[in-house]
Design a protein around this motif. Structure first.
Motif, PDB file in Angstrom:
ATOM      1  N   MET A  90       1.031  -0.969  -0.469  1.00  0.00           N
ATOM      2  CA  MET A  90      -0.187   0.128   0.518  1.00  0.00           C
ATOM      3  C   MET A  90       0.504   1.376   0.361  1.00  0.00           C
ATOM      4  O   MET A  90       0.649   2.184  -0.229  1.00  0.00           O
ATOM      5  CB  MET A  90      -1.038   0.223   1.116  1.00  0.00           C
ATOM      6  N   PHE A  91       1.890   0.996   0.546  1.00  0.00           N
ATOM      7  CA  PHE A  91       2.642   2.082   0.861  1.00  0.00           C
ATOM      8  C   PHE A  91       3.688   3.174  -0.950  1.00  0.00           C
ATOM      9  O   PHE A  91       3.248   4.171  -1.630  1.00  0.00           O
ATOM     10  CB  PHE A  91       4.534   2.208   1.866  1.00  0.00           C
ATOM     11  N   LEU A  92       4.002   1.792  -1.716  1.00  0.00           N
ATOM     12  CA  LEU A  92       4.252   1.983  -3.071  1.00  0.00           C
ATOM     13  C   LEU A  92       3.303   2.321  -3.708  1.00  0.00           C
ATOM     14  O   LEU A  92       3.454   3.633  -3.634  1.00  0.00           O
ATOM     15  CB  LEU A  92       4.977   0.578  -3.400  1.00  0.00           C
ATOM     16  N   VAL A  93       2.290   1.838  -3.793  1.00  0.00           N
ATOM     17  CA  VAL A  93       0.943   2.020  -4.648  1.00  0.00           C
ATOM     18  C   VAL A  93       0.772   3.698  -4.708  1.00  0.00           C
ATOM     19  O   VAL A  93       0.685   4.385  -5.588  1.00  0.00           O
ATOM     20  CB  VAL A  93      -0.528   0.921  -4.953  1.00  0.00           C
ATOM     21  N   THR A  94       0.594   4.219  -2.862  1.00  0.00           N
ATOM     22  CA  THR A  94      -0.071   5.074  -2.591  1.00  0.00           C
ATOM     23  C   THR A  94       0.717   6.494  -2.837  1.00  0.00           C
ATOM     24  O   THR A  94       0.272   7.405  -3.850  1.00  0.00           O
ATOM     25  CB  THR A  94      -0.620   4.834  -1.076  1.00  0.00           C
ATOM     26  N   SER A  95       2.072   6.103  -2.956  1.00  0.00           N
ATOM     27  CA  SER A  95       2.577   6.698  -3.307  1.00  0.00           C
ATOM     28  C   SER A  95       3.228   7.776  -4.676  1.00  0.00           C
ATOM     29  O   SER A  95       3.122   8.159  -5.265  1.00  0.00           O
ATOM     30  CB  SER A  95       4.132   6.845  -2.037  1.00  0.00           C
ATOM     31  N   ILE A  96       2.517   6.593  -4.853  1.00  0.00           N
ATOM     32  CA  ILE A  96       2.649   6.479  -6.418  1.00  0.00           C
ATOM     33  C   ILE A  96       2.260   7.425  -6.856  1.00  0.00           C
ATOM     34  O   ILE A  96       2.038   8.146  -8.548  1.00  0.00           O
ATOM     35  CB  ILE A  96       3.878   5.595  -7.500  1.00  0.00           C
ATOM     36  N   ALA A  97       0.626   6.669  -7.459  1.00  0.00           N
ATOM     37  CA  ALA A  97      -0.564   7.415  -7.616  1.00  0.00           C
ATOM     38  C   ALA A  97      -0.691   8.450  -7.356  1.00  0.00           C
ATOM     39  O   ALA A  97      -1.099   9.353  -7.739  1.00  0.00           O
ATOM     40  CB  ALA A  97      -1.541   6.201  -7.288  1.00  0.00           C
ATOM     41  N   THR A  98      -0.588   9.480  -5.941  1.00  0.00           N
ATOM     42  CA  THR A  98      -0.406   9.735  -5.342  1.00  0.00           C
ATOM     43  C   THR A  98       0.320  10.929  -6.292  1.00  0.00           C
ATOM     44  O   THR A  98       0.288  12.112  -7.187  1.00  0.00           O
ATOM     45  CB  THR A  98      -0.472  10.218  -3.542  1.00  0.00           C
ATOM     46  N   LEU A  99       1.518  10.618  -6.249  1.00  0.00           N
ATOM     47  CA  LEU A  99       2.634  11.423  -7.165  1.00  0.00           C
ATOM     48  C   LEU A  99       1.890  11.503  -8.183  1.00  0.00           C
ATOM     49  O   LEU A  99       2.142  13.181  -9.146  1.00  0.00           O
ATOM     50  CB  LEU A  99       4.008  11.347  -6.889  1.00  0.00           C
ATOM     51  N   ARG A 100       1.817  10.391  -9.373  1.00  0.00           N
ATOM     52  CA  ARG A 100       1.135  11.193 -10.844  1.00  0.00           C
ATOM     53  C   ARG A 100       0.020  12.350 -11.020  1.00  0.00           C
ATOM     54  O   ARG A 100       0.013  12.469 -12.048  1.00  0.00           O
ATOM     55  CB  ARG A 100       1.123   9.528 -10.493  1.00  0.00           C
ATOM     56  N   GLU A 101      -0.660  11.961  -9.767  1.00  0.00           N
ATOM     57  CA  GLU A 101      -1.769  13.415  -9.791  1.00  0.00           C
ATOM     58  C   GLU A 101      -1.108  14.153  -9.815  1.00  0.00           C
ATOM     59  O   GLU A 101      -1.449  15.058 -10.598  1.00  0.00           O
ATOM     60  CB  GLU A 101      -3.023  12.553  -8.255  1.00  0.00           C
ATOM     61  N   ARG A 102      -0.279  14.808  -8.598  1.00  0.00           N
ATOM     62  CA  ARG A 102       0.319  15.685  -8.641  1.00  0.00           C
ATOM     63  C   ARG A 102       0.718  16.529 -10.028  1.00  0.00           C
ATOM     64  O   ARG A 102       1.170  17.063 -10.357  1.00  0.00           O
ATOM     65  CB  ARG A 102       1.226  15.978  -7.332  1.00  0.00           C
ATOM     66  N   THR A 103       2.865  15.620 -10.484  1.00  0.00           N
ATOM     67  CA  THR A 103       2.730  15.516 -11.203  1.00  0.00           C
ATOM     68  C   THR A 103       1.894  15.538 -12.496  1.00  0.00           C
ATOM     69  O   THR A 103       2.352  16.555 -13.527  1.00  0.00           O
ATOM     70  CB  THR A 103       3.882  14.676 -11.909  1.00  0.00           C
ATOM     71  N   SER A 104       0.781  15.214 -12.926  1.00  0.00           N
ATOM     72  CA  SER A 104       0.182  15.473 -14.746  1.00  0.00           C
ATOM     73  C   SER A 104      -0.960  16.505 -14.385  1.00  0.00           C
ATOM     74  O   SER A 104      -1.605  16.706 -15.413  1.00  0.00           O
ATOM     75  CB  SER A 104      -0.570  13.784 -14.230  1.00  0.00           C
ATOM     76  N   GLY A 105      -0.652  17.018 -12.646  1.00  0.00           N
ATOM     77  CA  GLY A 105      -1.681  18.547 -13.114  1.00  0.00           C
ATOM     78  C   GLY A 105      -2.824  18.293 -12.580  1.00  0.00           C
ATOM     79  O   GLY A 105      -3.965  19.346 -12.291  1.00  0.00           O
ATOM     80  N   THR A 106      -3.858  17.052 -12.810  1.00  0.00           N
ATOM     81  CA  THR A 106      -4.919  16.863 -11.727  1.00  0.00           C
ATOM     82  C   THR A 106      -5.092  16.978 -10.648  1.00  0.00           C
ATOM     83  O   THR A 106      -6.032  17.966  -9.985  1.00  0.00           O
ATOM     84  CB  THR A 106      -4.878  15.200 -12.327  1.00  0.00           C
TER      85      THR A 106
END
Length: 258
Positions: A78-94
């Protein structure tokens, strides 16, 4: 006299409707990513099955190690998936677009926690059910208590992932936080050697790491038929750490990518 239109800063009061909408959006995104779903649901099952056959000639070793890993695997995945998913939201501008709407940081963090918490329930059910009823994990306490600890550990992993994503600039950096955040806890949680047999300085450090109490909680269920005071202490500490880190994640969530 000129007036300036108010701007939204992501500090709107927590709203159940917005939180549920955020959770639903995250779950829809997960459903469109079968590889992530496989990582979340199947990898812990595969690893615990592999461990069972590694210790095929030593069932007692599997009992002691397997119970501990039921708490560790959900936290790590859950640490791995959540950190990457949240970061993807931020870097994509979402993330910036979402926070320009009437959506508070608390709504966003709570929505993510709720969505990944639902996945954590499935993950914990699969891993615990397989271990106890298919792989013969022998526990003296109720398997439902194992499930409770596994679920809290998964929520703690979600909270840690949300928190560290605020300090990473790329998905690679998010993965790099794993040696800093997870590995020390893994080494000091009592999985490899009882914590009271460590050097005093290391034992003192392990006493403040939440994974130590996750493993202790699993071991309480392994060795005791009734709910003990130590078990209650362990789950309260894990749950309290999860809530604290979620609050820190909301406080440190950055709106912009630059």
């Amino acid at each position: 006299m000129s007036t300036t239109a108010p701007t939204t800063t992501g500090t709107a009061p927590l709203s159940p409707a917005r939180t549920l909408a955020t959770a639903a959006r995250v779950l829809r995104q997960l459903a469109r990513d079968p590889r992530t779903v496989a990582l979340l649901l199947l990898i812990p099952v595969v690893l615990i099955t592999l461990l069972r056959f590694v210790f095929d000639g030593s069932p007692q070793t599997f009992d002691s190690t397997g119970a501990s890993l039921l708490g560790i695997f959900p936290l790590i995945t859950m640490f791995l998936v959540t950190s990457i998913a949240t970061l993807r939201e931020r870097t994509s501008g979402t993330l910036e677009r979402l926070l320009s709407m009437p959506l508070g940081k608390g709504d966003l963090i709570a929505g993510y926690a709720l969505a990944f918490g639902a996945v954590a329930v499935l993950q914990s059910l699969l891993a615990t059910g397989l271990s106890v009823w298919a792989l013969g994990l022998d526990v003296m306490g109720s398997p439902w208590l194992l499930l409770l600890v596994a679920l809290l550990d998964a929520l703690l992993g979600t909270a840690l992932g949300l928190f560290v994503s605020a300090f990473a600039a790329s998905e690679f950096q998010a993965v790099q936080f794993m040696p800093a955040v997870i590995f020390p806890q893994l080494l000091l949680c009592g999985l490899f050697i009882p914590r009271d047999q460590m050097a005093p300085a290391l034992e003192a450090v392990s006493d403040v790491l939440p994974m130590s109490y996750a493993v202790d909680g699993m071991n309480q269920v392994l060795h005791h038929t009734d709910v003990t005071g130590d078990f209650v202490r362990d789950i309260l500490i894990v749950a309290g750490c999860a809530l604290l880190v979620l609050a820190l994640g909301a406080a440190t969530l950055r709106r912009r990518t630059a």
